[in-house]
Design a protein around this motif. Structure first.
Motif: not given
Length: 493
Positions: A308-309, A311-313, A463, A469, A480-484
């Motif tokens: 998840y991290d 995808r966020r990055r 996010m 955070s 964790t966060y959705e990449a959105k």
């Protein structure tokens, strides 16, 4: 989280093994320290029971024999390289680390600026350290490093470097981050010590990969996920297998550099003291796993968090798509999906029901609490408040924060700080709860539950802000966060 690691056994075994390694040489060992010397939260997550300060505590048991040398690359100073986890530059972190070690009762002998080639920023940093009374040494860029061994191990190579004056049998060489030149610093010292008639030794202390557990053990795969940006690859140590007929685990960079190290040792000593990269290590963590399945499950969860991290990055332009693909491959290799993280489905279901960002948190006993976005609270703030109420046994409809505590914060945000969003963040909701706790015993009881959130898992459907955070991290909630994006990423406040 179920414990799977015997920390007391680790401290005892690790310090004893390092003392034993010192005795192999002329009472002088340069120990390259990989990873974080303290605040090792990755190890504490994948080896539940491992304390984040375990390595520091272990060194404190060796304090009478040890001194620390902190290494920083001149190139990193010039580029203002930043530690991703702390958001501070490497040069600032050198000063922070020195103070932290000294406050822990450890002796910090000096700082070494490596890979120096006349960088102005490095000169200024050296002057700054010297004004603080810190001893500074310079190590230079060597053409053809690390392959040109004849030049490296000569008076024109290591010989040009400053000799670091040390006074203790064990010299811990550490740095703010990878690529700082720790190994080169150790080998340079071996060369200079040899010229002075001292047969000093070199060893390497890295917790991961763990050499005496299987190659594809989730603990080792979690290390690959954590270093996906470096593209580290765990592999069987071929040199150890050939020398001893034993299968051990190492990683590609150490295996690739080992022939060069052997050639370097042979030019200094006349022979290499080690037959394999595994021989160089001193890590005893694998002997201290007390519940293998607990560590496997903790590591599987870590891989999902890393996914998840990444995808966020990637969405933020902070990493390549290859990093995401690599962690996806590791998830497939481990046989897991994001649905193995219980809070993911709970958060997404709540978001679908409400049509707005939502979040979920798993309490220590397995109960899952959710939070939704409202006019008053953001999803993360609502989640935090709901979780604390649940832990305190307070009905969710019971208001524990008075309007008198909330309204001034909203006015401050909108009227004076220029925010278009009056909803409270996690830090603001805790401040409001603290104000209410001064006069309301129920709010006081809810606030007292905060320590119980340590180690809890959380997920949000979008996010979150940097404020939220950071608050999750401060409370040791593994989020964790959705990449959105919730809103336009440029103009949202």
């Amino acid at each position: 989280m179920k414990l799977g690691f015997d920390n007391d056994k680790y401290l005892e075994m690790q310090s004893a093994h390092i003392r034993e390694r010192i005795s192999h040489f002329d009472n002088k060992l340069y120990l390259e320290f990989g990873g974080k010397l303290f605040d090792d939260y990755h190890a504490s997550r994948v080896l539940p029971g491992f304390q984040p300060d375990s390595k520091l505590r272990m060194l404190k048991e060796l304090a009478d024999q040890a001194e620390i040398v902190i290494v920083i690359s001149a190139g990193d100073i010039e580029k203002n390289k930043v530690r991703g986890d702390l958001g501070i530059t490497y040069d600032t972190d050198v000063i922070r680390l020195r103070e932290a070690y000294m406050n822990s009762g450890l002796y910090v002998g000096s700082v070494v600026i490596t890979q120096y080639a006349g960088q102005t920023a490095a000169d200024l940093f050296k002057q700054r350290l010297e004004r603080l009374g810190i001893k500074v040494y310079i190590h230079y860029l060597i053409p053809g490093y690390p392959a040109n061994v004849p030049l490296i191990v000569s008076d024109e190579g290591y010989g040009k470097n400053d000799y670091i004056e040390t006074t203790h049998p064990l010299v811990i060489v550490t740095a703010p981050g990878p690529g700082s030149g720790k190994m080169a610093t150790c080998l340079s010292q071996l060369y200079h010590e040899h010229k002075r008639g001292v047969r000093a030794g070199y060893a390497k202390f890295e917790t991961f990969p763990i050499w005496n557990i299987p190659l594809n053990h989730p603990v080792n795969l979690a290390y690959e996920a954590a270093t996906a940006d470096l593209n580290d690859i765990n592999m069987i140590d071929p040199f150890h297998l050939e020398a001893y007929g034993e299968t051990t685990v190492n990683y590609n960079r150490d295996v690739e550099i080992f022939p060069v190290l052997c050639a370097t040792f042979e030019r200094i000593y006349g022979e290499s003291p080690y037959k394999s990269p595994t021989d160089m290590g001193v890590n005893m963590a694998g002997f201290c796993i007390s519940d293998d399945e607990a560590c496997r499950e903790a590591s599987r969860q870590e891989i999902i968090r890393r996914y998840y991290d990444s995808r966020r990055r990637f969405l933020l332009g902070a990493c390549t798509e290859n990093e995401v693909y690599k962690i996806e491959m590791l998830m497939n290799q481990t046989g897991i999906t994001v649905h193995d993280r219980h809070v993911v489905d709970a958060a997404l279901k709540r978001a679908e029901e409400t049509g707005a960002p939502a979040s979920a948190l798993e309490l220590p006993d397995g109960r899952i609490v959710t939070g939704k976005t409202s006019d008053l609270l953001g999803a993360s703030a609502a989640l935090l408040l709901n979780a604390l109420k649940e832990l305190a046994g307070i009905d969710h409809e019971r208001k524990v924060i008075s309007p008198e505590a909330i309204e001034p914060i909203q006015r401050l945000k909108v009227n004076y700080l220029g925010s278009k969003n009056p909803r409270l963040h996690t830090d603001e909701i805790l401040i409001a709860l603290s104000v209410s706790a001064a006069t309301d015993p129920t709010a006081q009881e809810v606030l007292k539950q905060l320590p119980k959130l340590k180690g809890c898992q959380a997920h949000t459907s979008v996010m979150v802000s940097n404020v939220d955070s950071r608050m999750f991290k401060k409370l040791s909630i593994q989020a964790t966060y959705e990449a959105k994006f919730e809103k336009n990423p440029v103009f949202a406040k």
